[in-house]
Enzyme design. Structure first.
Site, PDB file in Angstrom:
ATOM      1  N   ARG A  36      -1.027  -9.141  13.267  1.00  0.00           N
ATOM      2  CA  ARG A  36      -1.606  -8.084  12.419  1.00  0.00           C
ATOM      3  C   ARG A  36      -2.387  -8.685  11.249  1.00  0.00           C
ATOM      4  O   ARG A  36      -3.421  -8.161  10.852  1.00  0.00           O
ATOM      5  CB  ARG A  36      -0.480  -7.160  11.913  1.00  0.00           C
ATOM      6  CG  ARG A  36       0.025  -6.225  13.020  1.00  0.00           C
ATOM      7  CD  ARG A  36       1.444  -5.745  12.798  1.00  0.00           C
ATOM      8  NE  ARG A  36       1.623  -4.969  11.613  1.00  0.00           N
ATOM      9  CZ  ARG A  36       2.801  -4.822  10.994  1.00  0.00           C
ATOM     10  NH1 ARG A  36       3.892  -5.409  11.473  1.00  0.00           N
ATOM     11  NH2 ARG A  36       2.901  -4.076   9.934  1.00  0.00           N
ATOM     12  N   LYS A  79       0.831  -1.213   0.000  1.00  0.00           N
ATOM     13  CA  LYS A  79       0.000   0.000   0.000  1.00  0.00           C
ATOM     14  C   LYS A  79       0.862   1.258   0.000  1.00  0.00           C
ATOM     15  O   LYS A  79       0.626   2.182  -0.767  1.00  0.00           O
ATOM     16  CB  LYS A  79      -0.940   0.036   1.222  1.00  0.00           C
ATOM     17  CG  LYS A  79      -1.879  -1.150   1.328  1.00  0.00           C
ATOM     18  CD  LYS A  79      -2.867  -1.004   2.479  1.00  0.00           C
ATOM     19  CE  LYS A  79      -2.246  -0.991   3.862  1.00  0.00           C
ATOM     20  NZ  LYS A  79      -1.624  -2.269   4.287  1.00  0.00           N
ATOM     21  N   ARG A 104      11.015  -1.368  11.249  1.00  0.00           N
ATOM     22  CA  ARG A 104       9.913  -1.029  12.131  1.00  0.00           C
ATOM     23  C   ARG A 104       9.882  -1.967  13.325  1.00  0.00           C
ATOM     24  O   ARG A 104      10.087  -3.169  13.190  1.00  0.00           O
ATOM     25  CB  ARG A 104       8.586  -1.123  11.376  1.00  0.00           C
ATOM     26  CG  ARG A 104       8.331   0.082  10.527  1.00  0.00           C
ATOM     27  CD  ARG A 104       7.128  -0.077   9.649  1.00  0.00           C
ATOM     28  NE  ARG A 104       5.955  -0.623  10.327  1.00  0.00           N
ATOM     29  CZ  ARG A 104       4.752  -0.688   9.765  1.00  0.00           C
ATOM     30  NH1 ARG A 104       4.573  -0.237   8.518  1.00  0.00           N
ATOM     31  NH2 ARG A 104       3.725  -1.193  10.421  1.00  0.00           N
ATOM     32  N   ARG A 134      -9.759   0.671   8.919  1.00  0.00           N
ATOM     33  CA  ARG A 134      -9.316  -0.692   9.238  1.00  0.00           C
ATOM     34  C   ARG A 134     -10.410  -1.482   9.941  1.00  0.00           C
ATOM     35  O   ARG A 134     -10.206  -2.639  10.252  1.00  0.00           O
ATOM     36  CB  ARG A 134      -8.112  -0.594  10.175  1.00  0.00           C
ATOM     37  CG  ARG A 134      -6.796  -1.026   9.529  1.00  0.00           C
ATOM     38  CD  ARG A 134      -5.738  -0.876  10.596  1.00  0.00           C
ATOM     39  NE  ARG A 134      -4.503  -1.524  10.346  1.00  0.00           N
ATOM     40  CZ  ARG A 134      -3.442  -0.941   9.786  1.00  0.00           C
ATOM     41  NH1 ARG A 134      -3.524   0.276   9.315  1.00  0.00           N
ATOM     42  NH2 ARG A 134      -2.312  -1.593   9.688  1.00  0.00           N
ATOM     43  N   ARG A 153      11.629  -6.581   5.541  1.00  0.00           N
ATOM     44  CA  ARG A 153      11.761  -5.231   4.975  1.00  0.00           C
ATOM     45  C   ARG A 153      12.563  -4.277   5.863  1.00  0.00           C
ATOM     46  O   ARG A 153      12.526  -4.344   7.088  1.00  0.00           O
ATOM     47  CB  ARG A 153      10.386  -4.639   4.634  1.00  0.00           C
ATOM     48  CG  ARG A 153       9.529  -4.258   5.814  1.00  0.00           C
ATOM     49  CD  ARG A 153       8.149  -3.812   5.343  1.00  0.00           C
ATOM     50  NE  ARG A 153       7.255  -3.602   6.467  1.00  0.00           N
ATOM     51  CZ  ARG A 153       5.960  -3.313   6.354  1.00  0.00           C
ATOM     52  NH1 ARG A 153       5.393  -3.181   5.164  1.00  0.00           N
ATOM     53  NH2 ARG A 153       5.219  -3.144   7.435  1.00  0.00           N
TER      54      ARG A 153
HETATM   55  P1  AMP Z   1       0.677   0.301   9.346  1.00  0.00           P
HETATM   56  O1  AMP Z   1       1.861   1.171   9.127  1.00  0.00           O
HETATM   57  O2  AMP Z   1      -0.510   0.705   8.490  1.00  0.00           O
HETATM   58  O3  AMP Z   1       0.978  -1.173   9.256  1.00  0.00           O
HETATM   59  O4  AMP Z   1       0.202   0.569  10.863  1.00  0.00           O
HETATM   60  C1  AMP Z   1       1.032   0.249  11.954  1.00  0.00           C
HETATM   61  C2  AMP Z   1       0.188   0.102  13.213  1.00  0.00           C
HETATM   62  O5  AMP Z   1      -0.472   1.352  13.503  1.00  0.00           O
HETATM   63  C3  AMP Z   1      -0.960  -0.908  13.137  1.00  0.00           C
HETATM   64  O6  AMP Z   1      -0.526  -2.243  13.402  1.00  0.00           O
HETATM   65  C4  AMP Z   1      -1.903  -0.382  14.202  1.00  0.00           C
HETATM   66  O7  AMP Z   1      -1.438  -0.691  15.524  1.00  0.00           O
HETATM   67  C5  AMP Z   1      -1.790   1.122  14.033  1.00  0.00           C
HETATM   68  N1  AMP Z   1      -2.777   1.651  13.053  1.00  0.00           N
HETATM   69  C6  AMP Z   1      -2.511   2.219  11.824  1.00  0.00           C
HETATM   70  N2  AMP Z   1      -3.642   2.586  11.203  1.00  0.00           N
HETATM   71  C7  AMP Z   1      -4.659   2.242  12.051  1.00  0.00           C
HETATM   72  C8  AMP Z   1      -6.079   2.336  11.976  1.00  0.00           C
HETATM   73  N3  AMP Z   1      -6.693   2.855  10.897  1.00  0.00           N
HETATM   74  N4  AMP Z   1      -6.803   1.882  13.041  1.00  0.00           N
HETATM   75  C9  AMP Z   1      -6.211   1.353  14.114  1.00  0.00           C
HETATM   76  N5  AMP Z   1      -4.885   1.219  14.251  1.00  0.00           N
HETATM   77  C10 AMP Z   1      -4.095   1.654  13.240  1.00  0.00           C
END
Ligand code: AMP
Length: 219
Positions: free
Chosen positions: A172, A13, A161, A88, A127
């Site tokens: 996740r 994404k 990360r 989400r 990554r």
């Molecule tokens: P990402 O970079 O999109 O993988 O997000 C990293 C982490 O941020 C996720 O595993 C969640 O803990 C939190 N997070 C990001 N976006 C959301 C969302 N829309 N709702 C809830 N938690 C989020």
């Protein structure tokens, strides 16, 4: 043009959002990136979010909806935005609809990026990015040409990360199937959902995404 990129962690994404940003002057709004900077800056939201993120769980809908509502109002979103990592949950999707209606905005497409679960685990645990220029690499698929040196800028420091461990990735992914995948029928019913093959090459995925966009808005 306002888009959502919907897919599990590691689906690509972020990569595709950056390409769409450059090609069409849209703004990438990654909730994960916003939360990571809140954590780095030690803001109230960051303090609340850190443990939740490290465990691979979801930050509350209330925090996320407020964060996006404020961000969409910024002038750099005037040409349109790409939501990456939001919504989400079905509750977030419903709040987003209500929020956009209040602001007089609408969604043009929701792009589903489908990738096989085992491929995702390798993509995510492998990554890493250059700390200087952000170029992306992967232990399994794309190492720098000279070990420890960024191909793009020559930097020698790399970031990973904190939540990209195998245990967290599996948590996740499970959350994606339980909480995020139910959003797909929500957008399907509204005629907005388009699917692309997230296992294809980056260029091919980009072409497939572009073919899903409203052509009259691409000029
Ligand atoms: P990402 O970079 O999109 O993988 O997000 C990293 C982490 O941020 C996720 O595993 C969640 O803990 C939190 N997070 C990001 N976006 C959301 C969302 N829309 N709702 C809830 N938690 C989020």
């Amino acid at each position: 043009m306002n888009l959502i990129l919907l897919g599990p962690p590691g689906a690509g994404k972020g990569t595709q959002a950056k390409r769409l940003e450059t090609a069409f002057g849209l703004k990438q709004l990654s909730t994960g990136d916003m939360l990571r900077s809140a954590v780095r800056e030690g803001t109230e939201v960051g303090l609340k979010a850190k443990a939740v993120m490290d465990a691979g769980e979801l930050v509350s809908d209330e925090i996320m909806v407020r964060m996006i509502a404020d961000r969409i109002d910024q002038p750099d979103c005037r040409n349109g935005f790409i939501l990456d990592g939001f919504p989400r949950t079905v509750a977030q999707a419903e709040s987003l609809d209500a929020m956009l209606a209040r602001k007089g905005l609408m969604l043009d497409a929701v792009i589903q990026m489908a990738v096989d679960d085992e491929a995702l685990v390798k993509r995510v645990i492998g990554r890493f990015t250059c700390a200087s220029c952000g170029a992306g690499y992967n232990d399994f698929f794309h190492r720098p040409k000279v070990e420890g040196v960024c191909d793009v800028c020559g930097g020698t420091k790399f970031d990973r990360r904190a939540d990209d461990t195998e245990e967290t990735v599996r948590a996740r992914l499970q959350l994606f199937h339980d909480q995020t995948a139910p959003i797909l029928p929500y957008y399907q019913e509204r005629g907005l959902l388009k699917a692309v093959d997230g296992m294809a090459s980056m260029d091919e995925v980009f072409s497939q995404i572009v073919a899903c966009l409203p052509q009259e808005k691409l000029a």
